[in-house]
Design an enzyme around this catalytic site. Sequence first.
Site, mmCIF file in Angstrom:
data_model
loop_
_atom_site.group_PDB
_atom_site.id
_atom_site.type_symbol
_atom_site.label_atom_id
_atom_site.label_comp_id
_atom_site.label_asym_id
_atom_site.label_seq_id
_atom_site.Cartn_x
_atom_site.Cartn_y
_atom_site.Cartn_z
ATOM 1 N N GLY A 50 0.789 -1.224 0.000
ATOM 2 C CA GLY A 50 0.000 0.000 0.000
ATOM 3 C C GLY A 50 0.819 1.271 0.000
ATOM 4 C CB CYS A 51 4.287 2.084 0.856
ATOM 5 S SG CYS A 51 4.094 1.943 2.639
ATOM 6 C CD GLN A 52 3.630 8.098 -4.338
ATOM 7 O OE1 GLN A 52 3.336 8.696 -3.311
ATOM 8 N NE2 GLN A 52 3.814 8.725 -5.477
#
Length: 138
Positions: A50-52
């Site tokens: 979910g982290c960019q």
Amino acid sequence: MSIQDKQQELLDELNLFQDWTERYEYVIGLGKKLPAMPAEMKTDDKLIKGCQSQVWLDATAEGETIRYHADSDSLITKGMIALFVRVLDGEKADDILTADMSFIEQTGLKEHLAPTRANALNLMATQMKKHALELSSK
């Protein structure tokens, strides 16, 4: 030093800077000081989903304490995970699990990051607590 003391120390350091640019550079500097994670540890199961940017997090138990190892392919994201490592590394699992992570709101980071990066802060804290829970139950 307790988790709360470490959080306050970090907030005091960030408050020394008058503007966001200086704080941003400070956080990047923290990331640069974070030891690089060996390439063989940068596996998909260690990625925070979910982290960019790509953020790898690993945790091990050393006696009663949890040791964290983290890295990122982005300087600001590495600085963000370095904040959490600084606060939680070497602490007991129970203390990590009960730690109030809302201190991150007081840093002012979320207001100056893109929404996906701001959301990453919550994901990082959650993943670190998850590791503590898993290691404490072994």
